[in-house]
Design a protein around this motif. Structure first.
Motif, PDB file in Angstrom:
ATOM      1  N   CYS A 131      -1.682   0.536  -8.382  1.00 31.50           N
ATOM      2  CA  CYS A 131      -2.493  -0.706  -8.273  1.00 31.50           C
ATOM      3  C   CYS A 131      -2.877  -0.545  -9.987  1.00 31.50           C
ATOM      4  CB  CYS A 131      -3.553  -0.569  -7.594  1.00 31.50           C
ATOM      5  SG  CYS A 131      -2.401  -1.440  -5.784  1.00 31.50           S
ATOM      6  N   ARG A 132      -3.728   0.305 -10.346  1.00 33.13           N
ATOM      7  CA  ARG A 132      -4.023  -0.067 -11.768  1.00 33.13           C
ATOM      8  C   ARG A 132      -3.425   0.224 -12.193  1.00 33.13           C
ATOM      9  NH1 ARG A 132      -7.195   4.404 -11.469  1.00 33.13           N
ATOM     10  NH2 ARG A 132      -8.698   3.875 -10.183  1.00 33.13           N
ATOM     11  N   LEU A 133      -2.499   1.232 -12.429  1.00 33.92           N
ATOM     12  CA  LEU A 133      -1.492   1.553 -13.311  1.00 33.92           C
ATOM     13  C   LEU A 133      -0.572  -0.242 -13.505  1.00 33.92           C
ATOM     14  CD1 LEU A 133       0.395   3.284 -15.519  1.00 33.92           C
ATOM     15  CD2 LEU A 133       1.368   3.871 -13.358  1.00 33.92           C
ATOM     16  N   MET A 134      -0.014  -1.006 -12.437  1.00 35.02           N
ATOM     17  CA  MET A 134       0.823  -1.624 -12.714  1.00 35.02           C
ATOM     18  C   MET A 134      -0.375  -3.050 -13.126  1.00 35.02           C
ATOM     19  SD  MET A 134       2.850  -3.656  -9.340  1.00 35.02           S
ATOM     20  CE  MET A 134       3.472  -2.085  -8.519  1.00 35.02           C
ATOM     21  N   SER A 135      -1.648  -2.741 -12.661  1.00 34.95           N
ATOM     22  CA  SER A 135      -2.071  -3.879 -13.287  1.00 34.95           C
ATOM     23  C   SER A 135      -2.285  -3.716 -15.009  1.00 34.95           C
ATOM     24  CB  SER A 135      -3.967  -3.220 -12.981  1.00 34.95           C
ATOM     25  OG  SER A 135      -3.453  -3.682 -11.270  1.00 34.95           O
TER      26      SER A 135
ATOM     27  N   PHE B 272      -6.961  -5.859 -10.628  1.00 30.37           N
ATOM     28  CA  PHE B 272      -6.081  -6.811  -9.785  1.00 30.37           C
ATOM     29  C   PHE B 272      -5.049  -7.133  -8.735  1.00 30.37           C
ATOM     30  CE2 PHE B 272      -2.327 -10.022 -10.188  1.00 30.37           C
ATOM     31  CZ  PHE B 272      -3.316 -11.017 -10.588  1.00 30.37           C
ATOM     32  N   PHE B 273      -4.442  -6.383  -8.781  1.00 31.04           N
ATOM     33  CA  PHE B 273      -3.467  -5.231  -7.458  1.00 31.04           C
ATOM     34  C   PHE B 273      -3.961  -5.533  -6.321  1.00 31.04           C
ATOM     35  CE2 PHE B 273      -0.453  -6.794 -11.111  1.00 31.04           C
ATOM     36  CZ  PHE B 273       0.334  -7.575 -10.917  1.00 31.04           C
ATOM     37  N   ALA B 274      -5.368  -4.249  -6.378  1.00 29.55           N
ATOM     38  CA  ALA B 274      -5.458  -3.960  -5.168  1.00 29.55           C
ATOM     39  C   ALA B 274      -6.108  -4.860  -4.706  1.00 29.55           C
ATOM     40  CB  ALA B 274      -6.679  -2.639  -5.478  1.00 29.55           C
ATOM     41  N   ASP B 275      -6.585  -5.648  -5.659  1.00 27.58           N
ATOM     42  CA  ASP B 275      -7.878  -6.727  -4.242  1.00 27.58           C
ATOM     43  C   ASP B 275      -6.220  -7.587  -3.622  1.00 27.58           C
ATOM     44  OD1 ASP B 275      -9.856  -5.613  -4.982  1.00 27.58           O
ATOM     45  OD2 ASP B 275     -10.098  -7.072  -7.498  1.00 27.58           O
TER      46      ASP B 275
ATOM     47  N   ALA C  68      -4.338   8.261  -5.119  1.00 32.86           N
ATOM     48  CA  ALA C  68      -2.762   7.744  -4.966  1.00 32.86           C
ATOM     49  C   ALA C  68      -2.470   5.608  -5.238  1.00 32.86           C
ATOM     50  CB  ALA C  68      -2.077   8.171  -4.345  1.00 32.86           C
ATOM     51  N   ASN C  69      -2.604   5.224  -3.596  1.00 30.10           N
ATOM     52  CA  ASN C  69      -3.154   2.858  -3.706  1.00 30.10           C
ATOM     53  C   ASN C  69      -3.964   3.609  -5.077  1.00 30.10           C
ATOM     54  OD1 ASN C  69      -1.699   1.424  -2.263  1.00 30.10           O
ATOM     55  ND2 ASN C  69      -3.810   1.095  -2.677  1.00 30.10           N
ATOM     56  N   ASP C  70      -4.742   3.740  -5.453  1.00 37.52           N
ATOM     57  CA  ASP C  70      -5.791   3.450  -6.670  1.00 37.52           C
ATOM     58  C   ASP C  70      -4.722   2.693  -7.278  1.00 37.52           C
ATOM     59  OD1 ASP C  70      -7.780   2.242  -4.791  1.00 37.52           O
ATOM     60  OD2 ASP C  70      -8.621   3.584  -5.204  1.00 37.52           O
ATOM     61  N   ASP C  71      -4.724   4.477  -8.356  1.00 41.52           N
ATOM     62  CA  ASP C  71      -4.102   4.983  -9.030  1.00 41.52           C
ATOM     63  C   ASP C  71      -2.509   3.877  -9.263  1.00 41.52           C
ATOM     64  OD1 ASP C  71      -5.790   6.729  -9.631  1.00 41.52           O
ATOM     65  OD2 ASP C  71      -4.623   8.243  -9.536  1.00 41.52           O
TER      66      ASP C  71
ATOM     67  N   GLN D  84       0.924  -1.017  -0.593  1.00 43.00           N
ATOM     68  CA  GLN D  84       0.070   0.016  -0.209  1.00 43.00           C
ATOM     69  C   GLN D  84       0.891   1.309  -0.017  1.00 43.00           C
ATOM     70  OE1 GLN D  84      -3.342   0.241   0.060  1.00 43.00           O
ATOM     71  NE2 GLN D  84      -4.212  -1.387   0.433  1.00 43.00           N
ATOM     72  N   VAL D  85       0.164   2.224  -1.115  1.00 39.87           N
ATOM     73  CA  VAL D  85       0.818   3.774  -0.875  1.00 39.87           C
ATOM     74  C   VAL D  85       1.329   4.751   0.967  1.00 39.87           C
ATOM     75  CG1 VAL D  85       1.487   6.112  -1.807  1.00 39.87           C
ATOM     76  CG2 VAL D  85       0.883   3.973  -3.450  1.00 39.87           C
ATOM     77  N   ALA D  86       2.512   4.886   1.524  1.00 37.08           N
ATOM     78  CA  ALA D  86       2.194   5.457   2.632  1.00 37.08           C
ATOM     79  C   ALA D  86       2.978   7.047   2.325  1.00 37.08           C
ATOM     80  CB  ALA D  86       2.656   4.659   3.013  1.00 37.08           C
ATOM     81  N   LEU D  87       2.165   7.569   2.759  1.00 39.07           N
ATOM     82  CA  LEU D  87       2.437   9.308   2.995  1.00 39.07           C
ATOM     83  C   LEU D  87       2.829   9.505   4.314  1.00 39.07           C
ATOM     84  CD1 LEU D  87      -0.078  11.192   0.646  1.00 39.07           C
ATOM     85  CD2 LEU D  87       2.334  10.508   0.131  1.00 39.07           C
ATOM     86  N   ALA D  88       4.545   9.564   4.887  1.00 38.77           N
ATOM     87  CA  ALA D  88       4.841  10.190   6.289  1.00 38.77           C
ATOM     88  C   ALA D  88       4.300  12.071   6.722  1.00 38.77           C
ATOM     89  CB  ALA D  88       6.332  10.131   5.647  1.00 38.77           C
ATOM     90  N   GLY D  89       3.990  12.015   7.686  1.00 39.81           N
ATOM     91  CA  GLY D  89       3.753  12.367   8.162  1.00 39.81           C
ATOM     92  C   GLY D  89       2.656  13.626   7.931  1.00 39.81           C
ATOM     93  N   ILE D  90       1.804  12.583   8.256  1.00 39.38           N
ATOM     94  CA  ILE D  90       0.386  13.592   7.909  1.00 39.38           C
ATOM     95  C   ILE D  90       0.255  13.268   9.488  1.00 39.38           C
ATOM     96  CG2 ILE D  90      -2.367  12.387   7.967  1.00 39.38           C
ATOM     97  CD1 ILE D  90      -1.220  10.169   5.752  1.00 39.38           C
ATOM     98  N   CYS D  91      -0.473  14.879   9.064  1.00 36.54           N
ATOM     99  CA  CYS D  91      -0.781  15.581  11.546  1.00 36.54           C
ATOM    100  C   CYS D  91      -2.065  16.667  10.504  1.00 36.54           C
ATOM    101  CB  CYS D  91       0.387  16.308  11.745  1.00 36.54           C
ATOM    102  SG  CYS D  91       1.244  17.485  11.037  1.00 36.54           S
TER     103      CYS D  91
END
Length: 249
Positions: A144-148, A157-160, A139-142, A116-123
């Protein structure tokens, strides 16, 4: 008179004196990698190579930087071969998957990992965190969709796969081929072939006086045929040799 000879080399003469350009995506996926990639990839395209090898060796980094590299690969005017011999993790796996179909090579001991995509410093306050959370999911969905899409799979596929795993997903070389991230197991090598041939080029037809000289076989009998008289000449003035022979008899 000596024959005129010339030598013609097909293709780009650069390969006669220099090796092909190999683009390397090593280290962290960040703005520095993008700068190096853009410089080397541009040189490779300008060199006239029929394909561009991109070697990936990275433990990941910034998604936005990976997408910028992927965009350059996807719009390349020539095929791009991606090669990973050690590891392509996280954002680097996305870069590796962008290679041309049938030209993604994974070494026999390499590792590919997605998560899963991670974003540092969320506050911030609740509203800010909610907005950041939605952006993170987008961003995570995009990604995974691009990689699929690169792997030739369905959009989710990869999101699931990530949702079911609830964590990092590692692929060995065989598994990377099964899910479509890689084309085959093994590291390719590059060969430069120079083809030199000797050819005899036939001369053009030449016109000399009233006759035409041709390198082809004659079709006008044993003595050949004469050109037609110019316009206005009399046909009965023909000096046919056969008529002269009969009159002498």
């Amino acid at each position: 008179m000596s024959l005129c000879c010339r030598t013609t080399i097909s293709g780009h003469q650069r390969l006669l004196s220099r090796p092909p350009i190999v683009v390397r995506c090593t280290g962290s996926v960040d703005s520095d990698m993008v700068a190096r990639f853009t410089r080397d990839f541009g040189r490779a395209v300008a060199s006239g190579q029929k394909f561009i090898p991109v070697v990936v060796s990275s433990d990941g980094g910034e998604l936005v930087s990976a997408i910028e590299i992927v965009a350059a690969i996807k719009t390349s005017p020539v095929p791009v071969a991606t090669i990973v011999n050690s590891e392509a993790l996280s954002a680097a796996a996305l870069i590796f998957s962008a290679g041309s179909r049938g030209m993604r090579f994974v070494g026999p001991y390499a590792t590919i990992m997605i998560h899963q995509v991670a974003l540092a410093g969320i506050c911030g306050n609740a509203k800010t965190v909610a907005l950041e959370s939605r952006e993170l999911q987008r961003a995570n969905d995009d990604a995974c969709r691009l990689m699929s899409e690169n792997a030739g799979k369905g959009a989710t596929f990869f999101a699931d796969m990530l949702r079911k795993a609830d964590g990092d997903v590692y692929f060995n070389p065989g598994q990377a081929v099964e899910v479509g991230l890689a084309s085959c197991v093994g590291t390719p090598h590059i060969e430069t072939h120079i083809d030199v041939q000797l050819k005899l080029v036939a001369p053009p037809r030449w016109s000399v006086g009233a006759r035409v000289l041709d390198v082809g076989p004659s079709t006008g009998g044993a003595r050949g045929t004469k050109r037609k008289h110019a316009s206005g000449a009399r046909d009965d003035d023909s000096d046919d040799d056969s008529d002269d022979d009969e009159s002498e008899d």
